[in-house]
Design an enzyme around this catalytic site. Structure first.
Site, PDB file in Angstrom:
ATOM      1  N   GLY A 125      -5.786  -6.016 -10.834  1.00 26.60           N
ATOM      2  CA  GLY A 125      -5.733  -4.595 -11.162  1.00 26.60           C
ATOM      3  C   GLY A 125      -6.433  -4.291 -12.468  1.00 26.60           C
ATOM      4  O   GLY A 125      -7.165  -3.296 -12.583  1.00 26.60           O
ATOM      5  N   LYS A 175      -9.067 -12.193   6.252  1.00 28.65           N
ATOM      6  CA  LYS A 175      -8.567 -12.760   4.994  1.00 28.65           C
ATOM      7  C   LYS A 175      -7.174 -13.353   5.183  1.00 28.65           C
ATOM      8  O   LYS A 175      -6.829 -14.378   4.593  1.00 28.65           O
ATOM      9  CB  LYS A 175      -8.549 -11.685   3.905  1.00 28.65           C
ATOM     10  N   SER A 198      -2.440 -18.589  -5.101  1.00 28.19           N
ATOM     11  CA  SER A 198      -1.517 -17.633  -5.713  1.00 28.19           C
ATOM     12  C   SER A 198      -0.072 -17.962  -5.364  1.00 28.19           C
ATOM     13  O   SER A 198       0.828 -17.793  -6.191  1.00 28.19           O
ATOM     14  CB  SER A 198      -1.854 -16.207  -5.265  1.00 28.19           C
TER      15      SER A 198
END
Length: 305
Positions: free
Chosen positions: A12, A186, A257
């Site tokens: 972000g 994805k 992640s």
């Protein structure tokens, strides 16, 4: 263009910083007070592939209730809190606001639709790489394409305008007429990599160095492919298993992640990745036992933190 970004973590902040550099009026919205205060006082410090600089023409807040409605709101929070984040900040939106999700996993569009009218929602994917180093400081670790598109596949004036704004900020952006296919594309990569690396504590490239993890990757991706085919999804590449292995090798040294989330005792996005494959499979009558096992194992690891 007036742009708010809900969720000013690494990605972000990256998009907010680059869009501000491109001349847009950007507001970062995040719950981390120290991060917000640092950006407001000193600017956003960015280092990495495009050099080191500080971006000062950017604002940040933990409470955007004072802000007027934006032209564009980009959602970058974890998928687990999409609905809460969007509903809490719905004052950033009016009937003319476009809401873009660039998040991982399935279900984000539907969660945003609980607060925002479907006609105001667009979606996309990103291959940019970024890490958050400290409050107000990020490392732009890798450059990749951004894809955005209308849910109905049309090329609208607003998509063209957003494309122009992204390009002005140095974000290589493509307009897609199959954005749902890109999201699934994805997803299949994440299905093959994230849970396995998190369970085994392996880096991405190591998954294809052991025949046991390579086999599990293949099985998980093949199950997800079967679900996608049953859904009538058109994927953006031909062989999902080969593509996922290619990504493993291209990001060989990366910690996924999900692995980072477990190492930092954070809640993962397992429900929106492997768990979403299981849920969709149940709806469509497609069996997904490997993804069920991976989902359950990650869930137990979360509970045991």
């Amino acid at each position: 263009m007036k742009i708010a970004i809900i969720g000013a973590g690494a990605m972000g902040s990256l998009y907010g910083g680059l869009l501000a550099e491109g001349g847009q009026e950007v507001l970062l919205v995040d719950v981390w007070q120290e991060h917000v205060d640092t950006i407001n006082q000193w600017g956003l410090s960015m280092e990495g592939v495009n050099g080191h600089r500080t971006i000062k023409n950017i604002k940040a807040t933990t409470n955007p209730s004072y802000a007027e409605a934006m032209d564009l709101v980009i959602v970058f929070v974890k998928s687990t809190i999409t609905h809460i984040a969007v509903s809490q900040h719905k004052k950033l939106c009016d009937n003319n606001t476009t809401v873009l999700t660039l998040q991982n996993g399935l279900g984000n569009i539907e969660k945003i639709m609980e607060t925002i009218d479907k006609k105001n929602i667009i979606a996309g994917t990103t291959a940019q790489g970024c890490t958050l180093l400290a409050p107000g400081k990020i490392n732009h670790a890798g450059v990749g394409d951004t894809y955005i598109g209308e849910l109905d596949g049309t090329t609208s004036p607003r998509i063209k305008e957003i494309h122009k704004a992204f390009t002005a900020g140095g974000l290589k952006t493509n307009i897609s007429n199959n954005v749902l296919g890109l999201i699934w594309g994805k997803l299949l990569v994440n299905v093959g990599i994230n849970a396995l690396t998190a369970i085994t504590n392996l880096r991405n490239g190591q998954l294809v160095e052991f025949e046991e993890t390579e086999e599990l990757l293949e099985l998980a991706v093949e199950e997800a492919l079967a679900v996608a085919m049953a859904r009538g999804i058109e994927l953006p590449y031909g062989d999902p298993v080969a593509h996922t292995k290619k990504i493993c090798r291209a990001t060989a040294l990366n910690k996924s992640s999900m692995l980072q989330d477990l190492l930092n005792k954070r809640k993962t996005e397992i429900a929106m990745i492997n768990g979403a494959v299981v849920t969709e499979g149940e709806k469509l009558g497609v069996k997904t036992p490997v993804n069920k096992v991976l989902t359950n194992l990650i869930t137990v690891l979360e509970k045991n933190q």
